[in-house]
Design an enzyme around this catalytic site. Structure first.
Site, mmCIF file in Angstrom:
data_model
loop_
_atom_site.group_PDB
_atom_site.id
_atom_site.type_symbol
_atom_site.label_atom_id
_atom_site.label_comp_id
_atom_site.label_asym_id
_atom_site.label_seq_id
_atom_site.Cartn_x
_atom_site.Cartn_y
_atom_site.Cartn_z
ATOM 1 N N ASN A 196 0.829 -1.217 0.000
ATOM 2 C CA ASN A 196 0.000 0.000 0.000
ATOM 3 C C ASN A 196 0.863 1.267 0.000
ATOM 4 O O ASN A 196 0.392 2.339 0.339
ATOM 5 C CB ASN A 196 -0.957 -0.001 1.197
ATOM 6 C CG ASN A 196 -0.222 -0.041 2.528
ATOM 7 O OD1 ASN A 196 1.010 0.041 2.569
ATOM 8 N ND2 ASN A 196 -0.960 -0.147 3.624
ATOM 9 N N HIS A 250 3.372 1.972 1.961
ATOM 10 C CA HIS A 250 3.895 2.456 3.248
ATOM 11 C C HIS A 250 5.425 2.335 3.271
ATOM 12 O O HIS A 250 6.004 1.508 2.574
ATOM 13 C CB HIS A 250 3.243 1.753 4.452
ATOM 14 C CG HIS A 250 3.633 0.334 4.707
ATOM 15 N ND1 HIS A 250 2.730 -0.664 4.984
ATOM 16 C CD2 HIS A 250 4.843 -0.286 4.773
ATOM 17 C CE1 HIS A 250 3.349 -1.804 5.208
ATOM 18 N NE2 HIS A 250 4.638 -1.599 5.076
ATOM 19 N N GLU A 259 1.654 4.170 7.544
ATOM 20 C CA GLU A 259 0.551 3.696 6.721
ATOM 21 C C GLU A 259 -0.124 4.865 5.993
ATOM 22 O O GLU A 259 -0.009 6.023 6.438
ATOM 23 C CB GLU A 259 -0.481 2.994 7.622
ATOM 24 C CG GLU A 259 0.026 1.713 8.262
ATOM 25 C CD GLU A 259 -0.083 0.494 7.334
ATOM 26 O OE1 GLU A 259 0.253 0.604 6.140
ATOM 27 O OE2 GLU A 259 -0.495 -0.573 7.830
HETATM 28 C C1 GLP Z 1 6.857 -4.096 6.413
HETATM 29 C C2 GLP Z 1 7.897 -3.263 7.163
HETATM 30 C C3 GLP Z 1 8.559 -2.316 6.248
HETATM 31 C C4 GLP Z 1 8.957 -3.102 5.041
HETATM 32 C C5 GLP Z 1 7.743 -3.424 4.231
HETATM 33 C C6 GLP Z 1 7.983 -4.351 3.064
HETATM 34 O O1 GLP Z 1 5.586 -3.843 6.836
HETATM 35 N N1 GLP Z 1 7.394 -2.557 8.274
HETATM 36 O O2 GLP Z 1 9.642 -1.701 6.898
HETATM 37 O O3 GLP Z 1 9.821 -2.349 4.263
HETATM 38 O O4 GLP Z 1 6.711 -3.898 5.036
HETATM 39 O O5 GLP Z 1 8.185 -5.648 3.486
HETATM 40 P P1 GLP Z 1 8.740 -6.781 2.552
HETATM 41 O O6 GLP Z 1 10.131 -6.395 2.221
HETATM 42 O O7 GLP Z 1 8.659 -8.050 3.366
HETATM 43 O O8 GLP Z 1 7.873 -6.833 1.352
#
Ligand code: GLP
Length: 243
Positions: free
Chosen positions: A136, A138, A143
């Site tokens: 999304n 973030h 968020e």
């Molecule tokens: C999570 C973490 C973020 C991270 C993102 C992507 O929620 N809080 O810091 O960068 O989502 O995660 P992933 O790399 O597992 O796709």
């Protein structure tokens, strides 16, 4: 924005590792901002290898993590403390006093947020920050919402984020509803930023990142940073050209 489209996750991790290693070689006492999740695992593996080969010395480096779950003890492998120990700190022998991760078990969570913001400043800010991106859009756990929150704060995780992240938990039902996240201003004050994104699950997110700058797509603020490098594979970058 400086966008590098790579052939594979391995190539993305290679480039990110080169950038981080160069940063530490140029400034051995760098403050590195770090994220958890699947995106930086290949990078951390390469940093561990470079450290063990003696190519670079991490002993003076300080690290500041971007977020942590509320209610998950630091000792738990499900916590971001546990993730960092496993993928980087224990492997490189980075001392706990040189690492900063929010305490998701603090009795007074608001004081913990204030302490965190204060320590980032006390450490002189972040030299180079590694980020992932949520589906999304973030960054950290900032968020989508009505405003960019500048400093470290408490976040209620969206259903989409909880669904995306619960597979990291030994029991997915333990996925928390709340987290502590570094704020957008603290991220933007980093002197350099690297954002990693791979796979089709991130295509829409990267499109939003390159679209209108709005708190509904928190990563879009990165367009205003002078030194940000987006490292993406072809699948994740598919919508960037349209934006
Ligand atoms: C999570 C973490 C973020 C991270 C993102 C992507 O929620 N809080 O810091 O960068 O989502 O995660 P992933 O790399 O597992 O796709």
């Amino acid at each position: 924005m400086d966008i590098r489209v790579m052939e594979s996750y391995d190539e993305m991790s290679d480039l990110a590792a080169t950038l981080v290693v160069d940063q530490v070689k140029n400034k051995p006492d760098s403050v590195l901002g770090l994220a958890c999740g699947a995106s930086p695992i290949g990078l951390y593996k390469r940093l561990v290898e470079a450290g063990k080969r003696g190519e670079v010395d991490f002993s003076k480096v300080k690290t500041v993590n971007v977020d942590e779950y509320i209610g998950v003890p630091a000792e738990s492998p499900d916590s971001y403390h546990g993730f960092m120990r496993k993928h980087l700190f224990d492997e490189l022998g980075i001392k706990p006093e040189n690492t900063l991760i929010p305490d998701g078990m603090a009795v007074d969570i608001l004081s913990e947020c204030a302490r965190y913001s204060h320590t980032i400043k006390e450490w002189g800010g972040i030299d180079l920050m590694v980020l992932g991106i949520g589906a999304n859009a973030h960054i950290g756990f900032n968020e989508p919402g009505d405003a960019f929150v500048p400093e470290t704060h408490v976040v209620e995780l969206s259903e989409a984020t909880r669904n995306a992240n619960c597979h990291f938990f030994a029991n997915p039902k333990d996925m928390p509803h709340w987290a502590i996240s570094m704020g957008i201003q603290e991220i933007m004050f980093a002197r350099g930023l690297i954002l990693l994104a791979s796979g089709t699950a991130k295509t829409v997110a990267l499109g939003k990142m390159a679209g209108d700058i709005t708190p509904q797509a928190p990563a879009s603020i990165l367009q205003l940073h002078r030194h940000v490098i987006i490292i993406a594979d072809k699948a994740a970058a598919a919508r960037l050209e349209q934006e």
